[in-house]
Design an enzyme around this catalytic site. Structure first.
Site, PDB file in Angstrom:
ATOM      1  N   HIS A  17       0.829  -1.197   0.000  1.00 14.13           N
ATOM      2  CA  HIS A  17       0.000   0.000   0.000  1.00 14.13           C
ATOM      3  C   HIS A  17       0.871   1.258   0.000  1.00 14.13           C
ATOM      4  CE1 HIS A  17      -3.676  -2.311   0.871  1.00 14.13           C
ATOM      5  NE2 HIS A  17      -2.909  -3.027   1.686  1.00 14.13           N
ATOM      6  N   ARG A 168       6.538   3.176 -10.988  1.00 10.21           N
ATOM      7  CA  ARG A 168       7.577   4.165 -10.735  1.00 10.21           C
ATOM      8  C   ARG A 168       8.231   4.603 -12.040  1.00 10.21           C
ATOM      9  NH1 ARG A 168       8.333   0.087  -7.198  1.00 10.21           N
ATOM     10  NH2 ARG A 168      10.287  -0.635  -8.116  1.00 10.21           N
ATOM     11  N   GLU A 271       4.215  -4.767 -12.609  1.00 12.41           N
ATOM     12  CA  GLU A 271       5.585  -4.439 -13.012  1.00 12.41           C
ATOM     13  C   GLU A 271       6.118  -5.533 -13.929  1.00 12.41           C
ATOM     14  OE1 GLU A 271       6.677  -2.131  -8.814  1.00 12.41           O
ATOM     15  OE2 GLU A 271       7.609  -4.047  -9.289  1.00 12.41           O
TER      16      GLU A 271
END
Length: 357
Positions: A17, A168, A271
């Protein structure tokens, strides 16, 4: 715009989270937003890490020894009161309050509603009612469009599916076309999240050792909150083909050089799919069951099942099978492309939606 984020990490909760909230926070800062975090100081929290990433954290005390998720469910009113007290003493009104917490629902959100302009919920369980203006569920499910029927207001803006995934910048900057896989396995990445409370990392490393894969490099990643990290590091140091990493900031690089990932069936799945990385996964939490089964049904990964039922023997058997099945590996690569569209993800659709508020 000032934004507050309420999320937690702990041994039971894990760090997922916090990590996805940090990803969103960094992208919002790039757009000029002011971000604060509100976190409870459970054992295994990520408060110091959030601060090292440059964000102000308002810390709520944690005096209970109960399971953290259970305590939050039972004490939601206390948590809402503590959070409201922080909001009331801020020098600026909160334009958007982001909640990423499995133990909080509409009751908690209604207590905060009058103190903020908008509420955004990040969820993937679809098991409780929310009072929110935006709901983000970045996961893939077979019934994706219907999961939240009756659980959010009719006016709620729904951001659903892997194209809304919070990745990211280290991932977003990668040219996917540079990644070349031919189905052979020369590098394995082992990563079971920040805490790995069920001990899957050691289970996997023992399985790999029993296969005697001395010609395959194994990168082993653990989080700083992993209670077995010293044991795992010592185990890796005894074997030249194993490379130990702790709390890395180059996960994208490690994934790019890998041919097979072994890990949990949580948010790291996106990812891996983004980088077209075949995966062997183990379910280590209830919220991973539906996600893992859905992605596995599409053929983008192979799910062994729930951790309590999986031994080193099961893991080793599947690794050995994949090492001798380049066609199966290539099949997983192709299905990753079916689940997630890298160009859509690069548009940062969640950030764009927040900017429209």
């Amino acid at each position: 715009m000032k934004i507050a984020i309420r999320t937690d990490a702990s041994v039971e909760i894990g760090t997922g989270h916090v990590m996805r909230c940090l990803t969103l926070a960094k992208q919002l800062v790039q757009e000029g937003m002011e971000i604060i975090f509100i976190c409870r100081a459970f054992k295994g929290n990520s408060i110091s890490y959030i601060e090292t990433e440059g964000f102000k954290v308002f810390t709520l005390s944690a005096s209970s020894d109960k399971n953290h998720l259970l305590w939050m469910r039972e004490s939601w009113r206390e948590d809402a009161g503590d959070t409201a007290q922080i909001l009331q003493h801020l020098d600026k009104e909160i334009d958007l309050f982001i909640v990423d917490h499995y133990s909080l629902d509409e009751n908690w959100e209604k207590e905060i509603r009058t103190l903020v302009r908008h509420i955004m919920v990040i969820d993937d369980l679809a098991d409780r009612i929310h009072d929110c203006d935006i709901l983000l569920d970045q996961n893939f499910y077979l019934n994706l469009e219907k999961r939240y029927e009756g659980l959010v207001p009719a006016s709620c803006q729904m951001l659903l599916g892997p194209n809304y995934v919070l990745l990211r910048d280290e991932f977003l900057s990668i040219d996917i076309n540079r990644i070349k896989h031919d189905g052979t396995i020369q590098n394995i990445l082992v990563f079971f999240g920040g805490t790995d409370p069920t001990g899957e990392t050691m289970k996997t490393l023992k399985a790999i050792c029993e296969l005697n894969l001395s010609d395959i490099e194994v990168n082993v990643v653990v989080g700083a909150a992993n209670p077995q990290k010293e044991e795992i590091e010592a185990f890796c140091n005894q074997r030249p083909e194993f490379v130990f990493h702790c709390q890395v900031n180059n996960m994208a690089e490690l994934m790019m050089k890998s041919d097979l990932a072994i890990g949990a069936g949580g948010s790291t799945s996106w990812e891996r799919c983004f980088l077209e990385l075949p995966a062997l996964t183990i379910i280590v939490a209830d919220n991973q069951k539906e996600l893992s089964k859905a992605v596995a049904s599409k053929g983008a990964l192979y799910c062994l099942g729930e951790s309590a039922k999986i031994t080193s023997w099961h893991i080793g058997k599947k690794i050995n099978e994949l090492c001798h099945s380049p066609a199966k590996m290539i099949g997983m690569i192709h299905m990753c492309r079916e689940i997630i569209d890298p160009e859509m993800v690069r548009k940062r659709l969640v950030v764009k939606k927040v900017m429209e508020l």
